[in-house]
Design an enzyme around this catalytic site. Structure first.
Site, PDB file in Angstrom:
ATOM      1  N   TYR A 102       0.816  -1.211   0.000  1.00  0.00           N
ATOM      2  CA  TYR A 102       0.000   0.000   0.000  1.00  0.00           C
ATOM      3  C   TYR A 102       0.852   1.265   0.000  1.00  0.00           C
ATOM      4  O   TYR A 102       0.451   2.284  -0.580  1.00  0.00           O
ATOM      5  CB  TYR A 102      -0.989  -0.019   1.170  1.00  0.00           C
ATOM      6  CG  TYR A 102      -2.198  -0.854   0.835  1.00  0.00           C
ATOM      7  CD1 TYR A 102      -3.244  -0.329   0.082  1.00  0.00           C
ATOM      8  CD2 TYR A 102      -2.276  -2.194   1.206  1.00  0.00           C
ATOM      9  CE1 TYR A 102      -4.337  -1.104  -0.278  1.00  0.00           C
ATOM     10  CE2 TYR A 102      -3.364  -2.977   0.853  1.00  0.00           C
ATOM     11  CZ  TYR A 102      -4.388  -2.422   0.107  1.00  0.00           C
ATOM     12  OH  TYR A 102      -5.459  -3.189  -0.261  1.00  0.00           O
ATOM     13  N   ARG A 105       1.615   1.832  -3.596  1.00  0.00           N
ATOM     14  CA  ARG A 105       0.451   2.359  -4.301  1.00  0.00           C
ATOM     15  C   ARG A 105       0.227   3.831  -3.954  1.00  0.00           C
ATOM     16  O   ARG A 105      -0.124   4.637  -4.836  1.00  0.00           O
ATOM     17  CB  ARG A 105      -0.791   1.534  -3.962  1.00  0.00           C
ATOM     18  CG  ARG A 105      -0.692   0.095  -4.419  1.00  0.00           C
ATOM     19  CD  ARG A 105      -1.934  -0.702  -4.111  1.00  0.00           C
ATOM     20  NE  ARG A 105      -3.057  -0.308  -4.958  1.00  0.00           N
ATOM     21  CZ  ARG A 105      -4.259  -0.866  -4.899  1.00  0.00           C
ATOM     22  NH1 ARG A 105      -4.512  -1.834  -4.025  1.00  0.00           N
ATOM     23  NH2 ARG A 105      -5.233  -0.464  -5.702  1.00  0.00           N
ATOM     24  N   ASN A 141     -13.130   3.175  -7.003  1.00  0.00           N
ATOM     25  CA  ASN A 141     -11.698   3.468  -6.964  1.00  0.00           C
ATOM     26  C   ASN A 141     -11.279   4.022  -5.610  1.00  0.00           C
ATOM     27  O   ASN A 141     -12.045   4.726  -4.946  1.00  0.00           O
ATOM     28  CB  ASN A 141     -11.339   4.458  -8.071  1.00  0.00           C
ATOM     29  CG  ASN A 141     -11.689   3.918  -9.446  1.00  0.00           C
ATOM     30  OD1 ASN A 141     -11.716   2.709  -9.657  1.00  0.00           O
ATOM     31  ND2 ASN A 141     -11.968   4.804 -10.383  1.00  0.00           N
ATOM     32  N   HIS A 158     -15.278   1.723  -1.728  1.00  0.00           N
ATOM     33  CA  HIS A 158     -14.204   0.826  -1.305  1.00  0.00           C
ATOM     34  C   HIS A 158     -13.152   1.527  -0.453  1.00  0.00           C
ATOM     35  O   HIS A 158     -12.098   0.945  -0.180  1.00  0.00           O
ATOM     36  CB  HIS A 158     -13.535   0.178  -2.521  1.00  0.00           C
ATOM     37  CG  HIS A 158     -14.423  -0.797  -3.230  1.00  0.00           C
ATOM     38  ND1 HIS A 158     -14.169  -1.273  -4.505  1.00  0.00           N
ATOM     39  CD2 HIS A 158     -15.576  -1.401  -2.847  1.00  0.00           C
ATOM     40  CE1 HIS A 158     -15.126  -2.116  -4.870  1.00  0.00           C
ATOM     41  NE2 HIS A 158     -15.991  -2.200  -3.888  1.00  0.00           N
ATOM     42  N   CYS A 166      -7.479   2.640  12.629  1.00  0.00           N
ATOM     43  CA  CYS A 166      -6.742   2.014  13.716  1.00  0.00           C
ATOM     44  C   CYS A 166      -7.344   0.649  14.033  1.00  0.00           C
ATOM     45  O   CYS A 166      -8.559   0.516  14.192  1.00  0.00           O
ATOM     46  CB  CYS A 166      -6.758   2.901  14.960  1.00  0.00           C
ATOM     47  SG  CYS A 166      -5.879   2.174  16.371  1.00  0.00           S
ATOM     48  N   CYS A 169      -8.438   1.256  18.200  1.00  0.00           N
ATOM     49  CA  CYS A 169      -9.539   2.139  18.598  1.00  0.00           C
ATOM     50  C   CYS A 169     -10.539   2.384  17.479  1.00  0.00           C
ATOM     51  O   CYS A 169     -11.609   2.948  17.708  1.00  0.00           O
ATOM     52  CB  CYS A 169      -8.991   3.463  19.130  1.00  0.00           C
ATOM     53  SG  CYS A 169      -8.304   4.566  17.860  1.00  0.00           S
ATOM     54  N   ASN A 275     -17.375   2.649 -21.755  1.00  0.00           N
ATOM     55  CA  ASN A 275     -16.381   1.632 -21.425  1.00  0.00           C
ATOM     56  C   ASN A 275     -15.612   1.253 -22.686  1.00  0.00           C
ATOM     57  O   ASN A 275     -16.095   1.454 -23.807  1.00  0.00           O
ATOM     58  CB  ASN A 275     -17.077   0.391 -20.847  1.00  0.00           C
ATOM     59  CG  ASN A 275     -16.206  -0.348 -19.840  1.00  0.00           C
ATOM     60  OD1 ASN A 275     -15.390   0.245 -19.151  1.00  0.00           O
ATOM     61  ND2 ASN A 275     -16.380  -1.653 -19.771  1.00  0.00           N
ATOM     62  N   GLU A 277     -15.078  -1.629 -23.889  1.00  0.00           N
ATOM     63  CA  GLU A 277     -15.773  -2.690 -24.610  1.00  0.00           C
ATOM     64  C   GLU A 277     -17.036  -3.073 -23.860  1.00  0.00           C
ATOM     65  O   GLU A 277     -17.217  -2.675 -22.703  1.00  0.00           O
ATOM     66  CB  GLU A 277     -14.857  -3.906 -24.764  1.00  0.00           C
ATOM     67  CG  GLU A 277     -14.296  -4.387 -23.452  1.00  0.00           C
ATOM     68  CD  GLU A 277     -13.148  -5.374 -23.637  1.00  0.00           C
ATOM     69  OE1 GLU A 277     -12.933  -6.188 -22.718  1.00  0.00           O
ATOM     70  OE2 GLU A 277     -12.463  -5.322 -24.682  1.00  0.00           O
TER      71      GLU A 277
END
Length: 310
Positions: A102, A105, A141, A158, A166, A169, A275, A277
């Site tokens: 992460y 990213r 996203n 998401h 955390c 907590c 899109n 496709e």
């Protein structure tokens, strides 16, 4: 309770982020419509009359900004695919490796910028708000490119790469530090031969709430986790009132998000898909516009000649 709410809650109780739900041929047939139109002029007429527009976006929008998707062939970080790292179990077993993934990213995203599709959406929202019309973006996203482009009414189903939660907590906080902690500086290289950094837990990102110091995790919905019910309720409310829905850059196969637009279409609301496709849901929609979203979306959302700008 409306049909959408009933179906959404039933599916979310069974399906989690990243799972694909199967449906019977009978269900598919009852939702299918005539072959979708690719007439931009016809879409523009519908767009000009819409008061509440819902735009559902997926990885295809971000891919045009050079954001790696980690899906499909070649979608590896080192020797793992996202579904092997983005799980509660992976984090419990090796939080250092997951944080390296992460961190990589996050650092990549700091160098990326919104593309014409993101900008067209944000500009459309700003313009229509002055006319008493509304636009909401419902995105799968986690990169915050919509936010960076200027979108205000945004539902990130998401989560976000730039929020932490955390594990002790439960506090959720925005976090744009680079690196997120000193121990991760220079770590996270994606090359297959790179060795794990094996960072001790106490040196990984820690909660800054008074007296906590718990281990932080990315505030994203991992494979095997349910969507936030508060966010899902907000999505339901928006889709209940929309009179036009756009599906932009999403494969329409990951549930529960894949059912949002078909449910809207089932109650007679026009849905337009943008899109590269066709997708499994294409024939359920009124419009389909193939090609890069950054090319097809700006003319679709540009000011219509009937709009009155005060």
């Amino acid at each position: 309770m409306c049909l959408f709410q009933f179906t959404a809650r039933r599916l979310v109780s069974q399906a989690h982020c990243g799972l694909k739900a199967s449906s019977s041929k009978k269900q598919k047939l009852c939702l299918e419509m005539a072959r979708p139109s690719s007439s931009m002029a016809d879409f523009r007429e519908v767009f000009a009359k819409a008061k509440h527009i819902a735009i559902i976006t997926g990885a295809g929008v971000s891919a045009e900004s050079g954001v790696p998707t980690f899906r499909g062939a070649g979608g590896f970080w080192r020797k793992w695919q996202a579904q092997e790292l983005a799980t509660p179990g992976a984090f419990a077993r090796n939080p250092s490796r997951v944080w390296e993934f992460y961190h990589y990213r996050r650092e990549v995203m700091l160098s990326k910028h919104p593309n014409p599709a993101h900008i067209a959406i944000a500009e459309c929202e700003k313009r229509l708000s002055k006319q008493g019309r509304s636009v909401v973006v419902i995105t799968q996203n986690i990169d915050e490119l919509h936010r960076k482009a200027g979108t205000k009414h945004l539902l990130e189903i998401h989560g976000s790469l730039f929020k932490t939660r955390c594990t002790s907590c439960g506090n959720v906080a925005a976090n744009y530090k680079s690196p997120i902690c000193p121990a991760l500086a220079g770590k996270g290289a994606p090359d297959p031969g790179t060795e794990d950094a094996a960072i001790p837990v106490e040196d990984l990102p820690q909660c800054e709430e008074d007296g906590c110091n718990g281990l932080l995790r990315p505030h994203v919905v991992w494979f095997g986790e349910a969507l936030d019910p508060g966010v899902l309720t907000a999505v339901e409310n928006e889709l209940d009132i929309c009179d036009l829905c756009l599906v932009v850059g999403t494969s329409s196969v990951v549930y529960p998000a894949a059912m949002f637009a078909p449910q809207v279409s089932a109650r007679g609301v026009p849905v337009a898909e943008f899109n590269m496709e066709p997708t499994p849901a294409t024939n359920r929609f009124r419009f389909h516009f193939p090609g890069p979203c950054g090319t097809t979306l700006p003319p679709a959302l540009a000011r219509h000649e009937t709009e009155i700008i005060s």
